[in-house]
Each structure stands twice: as C-alpha cells, then as structure tokens.
Design a protein around this motif. Structure first.
Motif, PDB file in Angstrom:
ATOM      1  N   THR A  92      28.239  33.284  30.000  1.00 41.19           N
ATOM      2  CA  THR A  92      27.661  34.442  30.184  1.00 41.19           C
ATOM      3  C   THR A  92      28.518  35.398  31.017  1.00 41.19           C
ATOM      4  OG1 THR A  92      25.512  33.744  30.103  1.00 41.19           O
ATOM      5  CG2 THR A  92      25.788  35.782  31.302  1.00 41.19           C
ATOM      6  N   ARG A 122      31.825  35.269  31.059  1.00 42.80           N
ATOM      7  CA  ARG A 122      33.251  35.623  30.079  1.00 42.80           C
ATOM      8  C   ARG A 122      32.588  36.845  29.185  1.00 42.80           C
ATOM      9  NH1 ARG A 122      36.083  29.936  28.973  1.00 42.80           N
ATOM     10  NH2 ARG A 122      37.033  29.780  30.892  1.00 42.80           N
ATOM     11  N   ASN A 123      31.433  37.027  29.065  1.00 43.27           N
ATOM     12  CA  ASN A 123      31.004  37.967  28.267  1.00 43.27           C
ATOM     13  C   ASN A 123      30.774  39.410  28.765  1.00 43.27           C
ATOM     14  OD1 ASN A 123      30.051  38.644  25.359  1.00 43.27           O
ATOM     15  ND2 ASN A 123      28.116  38.618  26.324  1.00 43.27           N
ATOM     16  N   HIS A 124      31.013  39.677  30.053  1.00 38.69           N
ATOM     17  CA  HIS A 124      30.972  40.580  30.822  1.00 38.69           C
ATOM     18  C   HIS A 124      32.269  41.143  31.243  1.00 38.69           C
ATOM     19  CE1 HIS A 124      29.988  43.299  34.265  1.00 38.69           C
ATOM     20  NE2 HIS A 124      28.591  43.379  33.587  1.00 38.69           N
ATOM     21  N   ARG A 159      35.648  38.213  32.578  1.00 42.10           N
ATOM     22  CA  ARG A 159      36.413  37.685  31.333  1.00 42.10           C
ATOM     23  C   ARG A 159      37.168  36.531  31.656  1.00 42.10           C
ATOM     24  NH1 ARG A 159      33.929  40.560  28.053  1.00 42.10           N
ATOM     25  NH2 ARG A 159      34.247  42.769  27.791  1.00 42.10           N
TER      26      ARG A 159
END
Length: 336
Positions: free
Chosen positions: A288, A290-292, A296
């Motif tokens: 979650t 890394r998805n923002h 990253r």
C-alpha cells in the motif's frame, strides 16, 4: 540537567532534548495526555476522539529546494496529527516577523502555506502576527497548531507496540537534512537533492484502511529515524532490531554525508513515516505504501524483540551488531 544554560542541542531531538522535556517541562505540566509523549495529544470529547498538536519552525535558510518555512510548517503539523491516526481538520498559524523582513518573501511564504493546506484538504482558521525589532529575531519564525479527528479503532501509541511487530519506513532517509546542509551559506555544497517535505495524511489514511493491526507511527523529523527508534525502544522497554542493509538512502545523500561526516540514519526527514505493525500485515502495508507517490521507496527495515530493555540494535552490513543510542545533540541546528 547536565547543563546550566540552554544550548542549540536542546532543540535537536536527541538526549539533551529528552532531558529538557523530562526534567524541566514534564514535572510541572504532567497530565495524562502530555505524559504519553506522542506527536499529538489524544483527547476524548463527548465520545469522539480528537488529536491536537503544535510546533514552531525556525529553519535556516527559510527557502530551500522542495519548499520553504511556510509549506514545511503546514506539512509538519498535518503529519504530527496523521501519525496519531488523526484526520487533519484545521490549523492555526502564528508569525513572528523581524523588522525589515522583505514583504515579497512573506507573500511567497504565505502563498505556499495556502497551497499546502489546500492540497492536504485542511483550512487555516485562525492566527496571530507579532513584529519584533531588527536584530531580535532571524527574519521569520512560524508556529502552527492543528486539530484532527480520530476514527481508527485501535490506539496508535508506543504502548500498543507488541513483540514481533514489523518496522517499516515509507521512503529514503535524510533527504530534508541533506538538502538544508547543502543550502547553508557557510558550506556552499552543490547538489540536486530536494527536501522530502510533504503532507502524509493521504498516505497514512491508505495504510490505516489497509490494516486494522497498525500499532504505532512516528514521523522521523529532528534526530532522524535513529533518534525516534531509540526513543521508542527506551519508552517501550522492547528491543528493536534494524537491518542496516535495508535502510533506503539516496546516493546523493550518502555522498553529502560522506563528505561532512554525518549519518543519514540521524538526519531529519519531513515527508516520511515509520510504522510498527503486526508481522502478518507487513507485506500488505508495504504494498500500500509503495502504491502511493510518497511511499515508492518504502522498506521493511526491522522488527520488535522482547521487553528486555535491549534498546535499539543495528545489524550492520558487515555482519556485526551495535546498540544505537539517542544522539547527544543536534547534527544540524535549525533544521525545521
């Protein structure tokens, strides 16, 4: 106290800061909210939980790559609310201006504050302005306070940390501290590093929605990640083991630290969060993050051990281990 007068190091987030708080302020101001020593006070009003925080900004220089004192003040207050599980609602802003401060600089700073607040979805609803004589301050100091509402069902606190918890960090370390170092007039270093100053309420809300088993969060500002982890280990009584090989650091930051003899583990960050969570949820939280855009480079960097008073332990790249203590003072004065 180990000193008879206030030193710059008392504001650095290290051992002297800890002494100042615990030996001067806490004995006189002690209460249930303050004694928790979290980034925000958590209070319950008519059955609803709220968080409240305040901070003052004296950074030098006031303009730097990636932001200025105004955007930094807004971001810092939003982040202090967010790491306690708060949804930031409103801020205050107080300005101490030195006679002769350029009006255009003030306009630029306040514009950046307005933009930062709008981006984060909060309003600046009250404030204050004072002007002092030339030479009585260093241009401009800003104080911001903030109120947030807490909806997360579990308390986010050092007291909630459990043995086996995973420790994560949302991105690269030392970006803000290295940026300010490079901009200091007396150093004159040239670098493409930018401060990581950013509002983390969106990032944090996404991981709170992804897991009901987050136990504690902190934003590693003054003293860096090393200081806040050493402080948490001391407060909780748990040993915390960190893998040096997993600490994310930009090559440019490593270069600045090698030149000046600093450790990025103890340099300030203004757009990162450290997370303690149940090990079963660590991979989900990592994904979650890394998805923002602000997560990253997130990493799982360590874990919580037993309540044995072992402190913060660094497993080094060369295979050894060492105990990491709170830094004595401030590596970089006036970093925020």
């Amino acid at each position: 106290m180990s000193t008879e007068r206030i030193l710059l190091e008392h504001g650095g987030g290290g051992l002297l800061s800890h002494e100042l708080v615990t030996e001067v302020f806490l004995p006189l101001f002690s209460n249930a909210c303050l004694d928790r020593l979290e980034d925000s006070a958590v209070v319950t009003l008519e059955g609803r939980k709220f968080c409240f925080t305040t901070d003052s900004y004296v950074i030098d220089p006031i303009f730097f790559p990636g932001g200025n004192i105004g955007s930094l003040a807004v971001h810092g207050t939003i982040n202090d609310l967010s790491v306690c599980g708060g949804i930031p609602l409103m801020l205050s802003a107080g300005f101490i201006l030195e006679e002769g401060f350029p009006m255009e600089d003030l306009k630029q700073i306040t514009r950046s504050m307005a933009e930062a607040a709008k981006t984060a979805g909060v309003s600046i609803v009250t404030g204050d302005t004072k002007v002092v004589a030339r030479g009585a301050a260093d241009g401009l100091f800003i104080n911001t306070s903030g109120i947030g509402m807490i909806e997360y069902p579990q308390p986010l606190s050092v007291d909630s940390i459990q043995p086996g918890d995973a420790v994560l960090v949302s991105g690269t370390l030392g970006d803000h501290g290295a940026t300010v170092l490079c901009r200091r007039r007396e150093l004159g270093l040239s670098s493409g590093i930018r401060s990581d100053s950013a509002p983390l309420n969106g990032l944090i809300s996404s991981i709170l929605a992804a897991s009901q088993h987050i136990h504690c969060m902190r934003d590693p500002t003054r003293g860096g990640l090393g200081a806040i982890l050493a402080e948490i280990a001391g407060q909780s009584g748990f040993s915390i083991t960190i893998q040096e090989s997993e600490l994310p650091v930009r090559d440019e930051v490593k270069g600045v630290c090698e030149i000046l003899g600093f450790d990025p583990f103890f340099l300030a960050n203004e757009g990162k969060v450290a997370v303690f969570c149940a090990p079963a949820d660590a991979d989900r939280i990592l994904a979650t993050l890394r998805n923002h855009e602000y997560g990253r480079d997130a990493k799982i960097i360590g874990s919580v051990g037993e309540r044995n008073g072992g402190g913060l332990i660094m497993q080094t790249i060369i295979g050894g281990s060492r105990v990491v203590d709170l830094p004595l003072g401030e590596l970089v004065p006036r970093i925020c």
